[in-house]
Design a protein around this motif. Structure first.
Motif, PDB file in Angstrom:
ATOM      1  N   ARG A  45      93.898  50.380 -23.961  1.00  0.00           N
ATOM      2  CA  ARG A  45      94.104  50.199 -25.096  1.00  0.00           C
ATOM      3  C   ARG A  45      93.951  48.527 -25.651  1.00  0.00           C
ATOM      4  NH1 ARG A  45      96.861  53.851 -23.176  1.00  0.00           N
ATOM      5  NH2 ARG A  45      97.957  55.478 -23.782  1.00  0.00           N
ATOM      6  N   LYS A  46      94.766  47.469 -24.482  1.00  0.00           N
ATOM      7  CA  LYS A  46      94.365  46.058 -24.335  1.00  0.00           C
ATOM      8  C   LYS A  46      92.910  46.043 -23.838  1.00  0.00           C
ATOM      9  CE  LYS A  46      96.403  42.255 -24.324  1.00  0.00           C
ATOM     10  NZ  LYS A  46      96.708  42.171 -25.085  1.00  0.00           N
ATOM     11  N   VAL A  47      92.588  46.385 -22.545  1.00  0.00           N
ATOM     12  CA  VAL A  47      90.887  46.039 -22.527  1.00  0.00           C
ATOM     13  C   VAL A  47      90.490  46.298 -23.812  1.00  0.00           C
ATOM     14  CG1 VAL A  47      88.769  46.960 -21.400  1.00  0.00           C
ATOM     15  CG2 VAL A  47      91.135  46.599 -19.763  1.00  0.00           C
ATOM     16  N   LEU A  48      90.648  46.878 -24.668  1.00  0.00           N
ATOM     17  CA  LEU A  48      89.630  47.652 -26.050  1.00  0.00           C
ATOM     18  C   LEU A  48      89.440  46.520 -26.875  1.00  0.00           C
ATOM     19  CD1 LEU A  48      87.598  49.379 -27.917  1.00  0.00           C
ATOM     20  CD2 LEU A  48      89.640  51.021 -28.543  1.00  0.00           C
ATOM     21  N   ALA A  49      90.947  46.565 -27.390  1.00  0.00           N
ATOM     22  CA  ALA A  49      91.387  44.925 -27.752  1.00  0.00           C
ATOM     23  C   ALA A  49      90.915  43.618 -28.079  1.00  0.00           C
ATOM     24  CB  ALA A  49      92.981  45.468 -28.445  1.00  0.00           C
ATOM     25  N   MET A  50      90.746  43.327 -26.631  1.00  0.00           N
ATOM     26  CA  MET A  50      90.646  42.179 -25.712  1.00  0.00           C
ATOM     27  C   MET A  50      88.696  42.151 -26.206  1.00  0.00           C
ATOM     28  SD  MET A  50      92.890  41.478 -22.659  1.00  0.00           S
ATOM     29  CE  MET A  50      92.516  39.513 -22.987  1.00  0.00           C
ATOM     30  N   VAL A  51      88.354  42.720 -25.191  1.00  0.00           N
ATOM     31  CA  VAL A  51      86.840  43.124 -25.764  1.00  0.00           C
ATOM     32  C   VAL A  51      86.085  43.291 -26.844  1.00  0.00           C
ATOM     33  CG1 VAL A  51      84.691  45.044 -25.316  1.00  0.00           C
ATOM     34  CG2 VAL A  51      86.958  44.156 -23.411  1.00  0.00           C
ATOM     35  N   LYS A  52      86.897  44.518 -28.189  1.00  0.00           N
ATOM     36  CA  LYS A  52      86.481  44.243 -29.662  1.00  0.00           C
ATOM     37  C   LYS A  52      86.595  42.654 -30.416  1.00  0.00           C
ATOM     38  CE  LYS A  52      83.588  47.305 -28.821  1.00  0.00           C
ATOM     39  NZ  LYS A  52      83.166  47.398 -29.479  1.00  0.00           N
ATOM     40  N   GLN A  53      88.014  41.614 -29.709  1.00  0.00           N
ATOM     41  CA  GLN A  53      88.371  40.274 -30.340  1.00  0.00           C
ATOM     42  C   GLN A  53      87.137  39.081 -29.682  1.00  0.00           C
ATOM     43  OE1 GLN A  53      92.216  40.525 -29.881  1.00  0.00           O
ATOM     44  NE2 GLN A  53      93.060  41.476 -30.681  1.00  0.00           N
ATOM     45  N   ASP A  54      86.678  39.688 -28.389  1.00  0.00           N
ATOM     46  CA  ASP A  54      85.655  38.619 -28.025  1.00  0.00           C
ATOM     47  C   ASP A  54      84.218  38.561 -28.656  1.00  0.00           C
ATOM     48  OD1 ASP A  54      83.962  37.094 -26.385  1.00  0.00           O
ATOM     49  OD2 ASP A  54      85.583  37.043 -24.560  1.00  0.00           O
ATOM     50  N   PRO A  55      83.733  37.412 -28.999  1.00  0.00           N
ATOM     51  CA  PRO A  55      82.932  37.740 -29.466  1.00  0.00           C
ATOM     52  C   PRO A  55      81.234  37.722 -28.779  1.00  0.00           C
ATOM     53  CG  PRO A  55      83.675  35.314 -30.591  1.00  0.00           C
ATOM     54  CD  PRO A  55      84.614  36.624 -28.932  1.00  0.00           C
ATOM     55  N   ALA A  56      81.675  37.168 -27.253  1.00  0.00           N
ATOM     56  CA  ALA A  56      80.331  37.668 -26.229  1.00  0.00           C
ATOM     57  C   ALA A  56      80.665  38.959 -26.278  1.00  0.00           C
ATOM     58  CB  ALA A  56      80.536  36.416 -25.826  1.00  0.00           C
ATOM     59  N   LEU A  57      81.788  40.183 -26.447  1.00  0.00           N
ATOM     60  CA  LEU A  57      81.620  40.606 -25.789  1.00  0.00           C
ATOM     61  C   LEU A  57      81.772  42.354 -27.336  1.00  0.00           C
ATOM     62  CD1 LEU A  57      84.120  40.002 -22.942  1.00  0.00           C
ATOM     63  CD2 LEU A  57      81.634  40.431 -22.596  1.00  0.00           C
ATOM     64  N   LYS A  58      82.276  41.897 -28.572  1.00  0.00           N
ATOM     65  CA  LYS A  58      82.155  42.981 -28.855  1.00  0.00           C
ATOM     66  C   LYS A  58      81.234  44.198 -29.590  1.00  0.00           C
ATOM     67  CE  LYS A  58      82.021  40.283 -33.449  1.00  0.00           C
ATOM     68  NZ  LYS A  58      82.404  39.290 -34.475  1.00  0.00           N
ATOM     69  N   LYS A  59      79.931  43.914 -28.999  1.00  0.00           N
ATOM     70  CA  LYS A  59      79.152  44.229 -29.611  1.00  0.00           C
ATOM     71  C   LYS A  59      78.739  45.658 -28.542  1.00  0.00           C
ATOM     72  CE  LYS A  59      75.033  41.886 -27.228  1.00  0.00           C
ATOM     73  NZ  LYS A  59      74.087  40.734 -28.096  1.00  0.00           N
ATOM     74  N   ILE A  60      79.636  45.132 -27.194  1.00  0.00           N
ATOM     75  CA  ILE A  60      79.121  46.366 -26.663  1.00  0.00           C
ATOM     76  C   ILE A  60      79.882  47.537 -26.989  1.00  0.00           C
ATOM     77  CG2 ILE A  60      79.744  46.469 -24.204  1.00  0.00           C
ATOM     78  CD1 ILE A  60      79.903  43.644 -23.147  1.00  0.00           C
ATOM     79  N   PRO A  61      79.043  48.884 -26.943  1.00  0.00           N
ATOM     80  CA  PRO A  61      79.667  50.094 -26.810  1.00  0.00           C
ATOM     81  C   PRO A  61      80.556  50.523 -26.345  1.00  0.00           C
ATOM     82  CG  PRO A  61      77.402  50.121 -27.061  1.00  0.00           C
ATOM     83  CD  PRO A  61      78.309  48.865 -26.497  1.00  0.00           C
ATOM     84  N   VAL A  62      82.208  50.882 -26.352  1.00  0.00           N
ATOM     85  CA  VAL A  62      82.981  51.274 -25.398  1.00  0.00           C
ATOM     86  C   VAL A  62      83.539  52.840 -25.902  1.00  0.00           C
ATOM     87  CG1 VAL A  62      85.720  50.810 -24.999  1.00  0.00           C
ATOM     88  CG2 VAL A  62      83.990  49.314 -25.556  1.00  0.00           C
ATOM     89  N   VAL A  63      83.256  53.781 -25.122  1.00  0.00           N
ATOM     90  CA  VAL A  63      83.160  55.582 -24.839  1.00  0.00           C
ATOM     91  C   VAL A  63      85.039  55.851 -24.201  1.00  0.00           C
ATOM     92  CG1 VAL A  63      82.667  57.490 -24.620  1.00  0.00           C
ATOM     93  CG2 VAL A  63      81.246  55.729 -24.965  1.00  0.00           C
ATOM     94  N   ILE A  64      85.632  55.708 -25.194  1.00  0.00           N
ATOM     95  CA  ILE A  64      87.330  56.289 -24.324  1.00  0.00           C
ATOM     96  C   ILE A  64      86.856  57.434 -23.177  1.00  0.00           C
ATOM     97  CG2 ILE A  64      89.527  56.694 -24.211  1.00  0.00           C
ATOM     98  CD1 ILE A  64      88.831  54.255 -24.649  1.00  0.00           C
ATOM     99  N   LEU A  65      87.111  57.834 -22.124  1.00  0.00           N
ATOM    100  CA  LEU A  65      87.384  58.485 -21.765  1.00  0.00           C
ATOM    101  C   LEU A  65      88.432  58.711 -20.905  1.00  0.00           C
ATOM    102  CD1 LEU A  65      85.116  60.789 -20.889  1.00  0.00           C
ATOM    103  CD2 LEU A  65      84.140  59.379 -18.755  1.00  0.00           C
TER     104      LEU A  65
END
Length: 149
Positions: free
Chosen positions: A79-99
């Motif tokens: 959850r924390k990784v997802l939040a940090m990825v989506k808050q980072d302008p350089a990373l937020k466009k990467i699709p994240v699939v929760i598995l």
């Protein structure tokens, strides 16, 4: 259908070696031939994505086309990784699939609120995992247009 990008890296964030091994076997069975980088923890994943820690000094870090993320990990969880990825302008466009094994509605809702692209409950048997991976491959590398393509 569009052509599968042969070099698009998948980042698999999974703390269980057994689940990692099963995922890699299922990728092969589903003919998902993309390179996979395995991060064993949330901290490792963030370091990889941001070129920090062990990845800061010359280690090759391909920006992934897709992140497959487990939720329940010690330390920095999914959850924390997802939040940090989506808050980072350089990373937020990467699709994240929760598995993940969790089917808890609170987890599902929270992950989508944080910006998850898809939420998939891990199948309980290997055949189910192969089927899920095949669908991930067909959608993310067959139908969807990914950033940078």
């Amino acid at each position: 259908m569009k052509q599968q990008p042969s070099l698009a890296t998948i980042l698999l964030v999974e703390d269980s070696i057994d689940d990692y091994d099963a995922a890699v076997r299922s990728f092969k069975m589903a003919h998902l031939d993309n390179p996979v980088h395995w991060c064993k923890s949330g901290r490792d994943a963030l370091d990889y994505l941001k070129h920090e820690g062990t990845y800061a000094q010359g280690a090759a870090c391909a920006i992934p086309a897709l992140i497959l993320l487990d939720l329940n990990m010690p330390g920095i969880d999914g959850r924390k990784v997802l939040a940090m990825v989506k808050q980072d302008p350089a990373l937020k466009k990467i699709p994240v699939v929760i598995l993940t094994t969790s089917s808890d509605e609170r987890d599902v809702t929270q992950c989508y609120e944080l910006g998850a692209s898809t939420y998939i409950q891990k199948p309980v048997d290997f055949d189910g995992l192969i089927a899920a991976v095949s669908r991930i491959k067909d959608y993310w590398f067959g139908v969807a247009l990914l950033p940078g393509e």
